[in-house]
Scaffold this motif. Structure first.
Motif, PDB file in Angstrom:
ATOM      1  N   ASP A  46       0.811  -1.219   0.000  1.00  0.00           N
ATOM      2  CA  ASP A  46       0.000   0.000   0.000  1.00  0.00           C
ATOM      3  C   ASP A  46       0.846   1.271   0.000  1.00  0.00           C
ATOM      4  O   ASP A  46       0.317   2.375   0.217  1.00  0.00           O
ATOM      5  N   ASP A  47       2.125   1.144  -0.247  1.00  0.00           N
ATOM      6  CA  ASP A  47       3.014   2.303  -0.256  1.00  0.00           C
ATOM      7  C   ASP A  47       2.784   3.110  -1.540  1.00  0.00           C
ATOM      8  O   ASP A  47       3.199   2.704  -2.628  1.00  0.00           O
ATOM      9  N   VAL A  48       2.107   4.243  -1.383  1.00  0.00           N
ATOM     10  CA  VAL A  48       1.746   5.051  -2.542  1.00  0.00           C
ATOM     11  C   VAL A  48       2.982   5.547  -3.283  1.00  0.00           C
ATOM     12  O   VAL A  48       3.056   5.492  -4.528  1.00  0.00           O
ATOM     13  N   GLU A  49       3.967   6.053  -2.558  1.00  0.00           N
ATOM     14  CA  GLU A  49       5.152   6.620  -3.208  1.00  0.00           C
ATOM     15  C   GLU A  49       5.942   5.550  -3.948  1.00  0.00           C
ATOM     16  O   GLU A  49       6.498   5.817  -5.024  1.00  0.00           O
ATOM     17  N   LEU A  50       5.987   4.344  -3.389  1.00  0.00           N
ATOM     18  CA  LEU A  50       6.709   3.267  -4.059  1.00  0.00           C
ATOM     19  C   LEU A  50       5.979   2.846  -5.333  1.00  0.00           C
ATOM     20  O   LEU A  50       6.603   2.617  -6.381  1.00  0.00           O
ATOM     21  N   ASN A  51       4.651   2.750  -5.262  1.00  0.00           N
ATOM     22  CA  ASN A  51       3.867   2.455  -6.458  1.00  0.00           C
ATOM     23  C   ASN A  51       4.060   3.541  -7.515  1.00  0.00           C
ATOM     24  O   ASN A  51       4.192   3.253  -8.706  1.00  0.00           O
ATOM     25  N   ALA A  83      -2.179   2.022 -15.493  1.00  0.00           N
ATOM     26  CA  ALA A  83      -3.007   1.254 -14.557  1.00  0.00           C
ATOM     27  C   ALA A  83      -2.596   1.524 -13.115  1.00  0.00           C
ATOM     28  O   ALA A  83      -3.451   1.621 -12.219  1.00  0.00           O
ATOM     29  N   ILE A  84      -1.306   1.658 -12.864  1.00  0.00           N
ATOM     30  CA  ILE A  84      -0.841   1.951 -11.501  1.00  0.00           C
ATOM     31  C   ILE A  84      -1.273   3.349 -11.088  1.00  0.00           C
ATOM     32  O   ILE A  84      -1.764   3.555  -9.975  1.00  0.00           O
ATOM     33  N   PHE A  85      -1.104   4.330 -11.971  1.00  0.00           N
ATOM     34  CA  PHE A  85      -1.528   5.687 -11.644  1.00  0.00           C
ATOM     35  C   PHE A  85      -3.024   5.735 -11.351  1.00  0.00           C
ATOM     36  O   PHE A  85      -3.473   6.427 -10.433  1.00  0.00           O
ATOM     37  N   GLN A  90      -7.424   6.190  -7.007  1.00  0.00           N
ATOM     38  CA  GLN A  90      -8.588   5.681  -6.294  1.00  0.00           C
ATOM     39  C   GLN A  90      -8.341   5.520  -4.799  1.00  0.00           C
ATOM     40  O   GLN A  90      -9.293   5.501  -4.013  1.00  0.00           O
ATOM     41  N   HIS A  91      -7.076   5.443  -4.389  1.00  0.00           N
ATOM     42  CA  HIS A  91      -6.787   5.127  -2.996  1.00  0.00           C
ATOM     43  C   HIS A  91      -6.017   6.208  -2.246  1.00  0.00           C
ATOM     44  O   HIS A  91      -5.913   6.160  -1.024  1.00  0.00           O
ATOM     45  N   ASP A  92      -5.476   7.178  -2.950  1.00  0.00           N
ATOM     46  CA  ASP A  92      -4.675   8.198  -2.278  1.00  0.00           C
ATOM     47  C   ASP A  92      -5.552   9.339  -1.790  1.00  0.00           C
ATOM     48  O   ASP A  92      -6.744   9.415  -2.083  1.00  0.00           O
ATOM     49  N   ASP A  93      -4.920  10.245  -1.059  1.00  0.00           N
ATOM     50  CA  ASP A  93      -5.569  11.442  -0.562  1.00  0.00           C
ATOM     51  C   ASP A  93      -6.240  12.201  -1.715  1.00  0.00           C
ATOM     52  O   ASP A  93      -5.617  12.445  -2.741  1.00  0.00           O
ATOM     53  N   PRO A  94      -7.517  12.587  -1.559  1.00  0.00           N
ATOM     54  CA  PRO A  94      -8.216  13.304  -2.636  1.00  0.00           C
ATOM     55  C   PRO A  94      -7.479  14.554  -3.108  1.00  0.00           C
ATOM     56  O   PRO A  94      -7.569  14.930  -4.284  1.00  0.00           O
TER      57      PRO A  94
END
Length: 239
Positions: A46-51, A83-85, A90-94
């Motif tokens: 779930d690491d947003v920055e790593l994704n 697809a990753i972006f 969908q899951h990060d801070d609005p």
């Protein structure tokens, strides 16, 4: 304190290799970075920055493959990055969703170009429209970025010979945005963008059967009729 070693050289990054035109080496550097981060991701799903880092490097890898004329591979890599972006959106801070949407728009735009170069014009048409819709859905967008997306939208349609009126409208919008950008920051880079857009416009006009107008627009671009514009604008701003 470690002593300076004049024989020790810093390994060039993928970005530096790409900028130097060393596309195969840049491709390998980006591929290695993706593999390394994918291994890290196994314990940090779930690491947003790593994704995001993986998605950015996939986008860069796609650019390298495009330069190497491996267009089909490039399109698949761009699709993976997009697809990753989209997942991050969908899951990060609005508050940050617009950032990821902007990055996805750029990646989908590059995918449209790769699909077109690979000869898959149907998919290129769909991707270029998606990129434009994503840009238009952003709260703010830089004129130059929107102009490039509009130009890709038109370029693909010129190659396919479809939706030419819409393509020409997109190019007129792109030119207006180029002129707005150059009025704020007069530079030759934007002038070159205008010429590229004019070449695409000539292609669209030719496809519409307007040969004389197409030749006129292409001749203007080849003559570099706006080279003096940045200097003139800067002088006006100083005055």
């Amino acid at each position: 304190m470690a002593r300076w070693n004049p024989f020790k050289t810093k390994r060039a990054t993928g970005e530096e290799l790409y900028a130097a035109g060393r596309y195969e080496e840049a491709r390998a550097a980006f591929a290695a970075a993706i593999t390394e981060n994918q291994q890290r991701l196994q314990s940090r799903l779930d690491d947003v920055e790593l994704n995001a880092a993986i998605a950015r490097d996939l986008n860069n890898l796609g650019l390298c493959l495009g330069r190497l004329r491996r267009f089909g591979e490039a399109a698949k890599v761009f699709a993976g990055a997009a697809a990753i972006f989209e997942s991050i959106e969908q899951h990060d801070d609005p508050v940050r969703r617009a950032l990821w949407q902007a990055l996805r728009a750029g990646t989908v735009q590059s995918m449209a170009g790769a699909l077109g170069d690979a000869g898959d014009l149907d998919q290129a048409l769909a991707a270029s429209r998606q990129a434009l819709d994503l840009r238009r859905g952003l709260p703010t967008v830089e004129d130059t970025e929107m102009a490039r997306t509009l130009r890709m939208f038109a370029h693909v349609r010129a190659e396919a010979g479809v939706e030419l009126d819409e393509a020409l409208s997109a190019l007129n919008d792109a030119q207006a945005r180029h002129m707005n950008a150059i009025s704020k920051s007069p530079d030759m880079a934007t002038v070159d963008e205008i010429y590229t857009t004019e070449f695409v416009m000539a292609r669209v006009l030719a496809r519409q059967g307007k040969a004389a107008e197409a030749q006129r627009v292409e001749a203007m671009a080849r003559s570099r009729h706006l080279d003096a514009l940045p200097t003139m604008m800067r002088n006006q701003q100083r005055g």
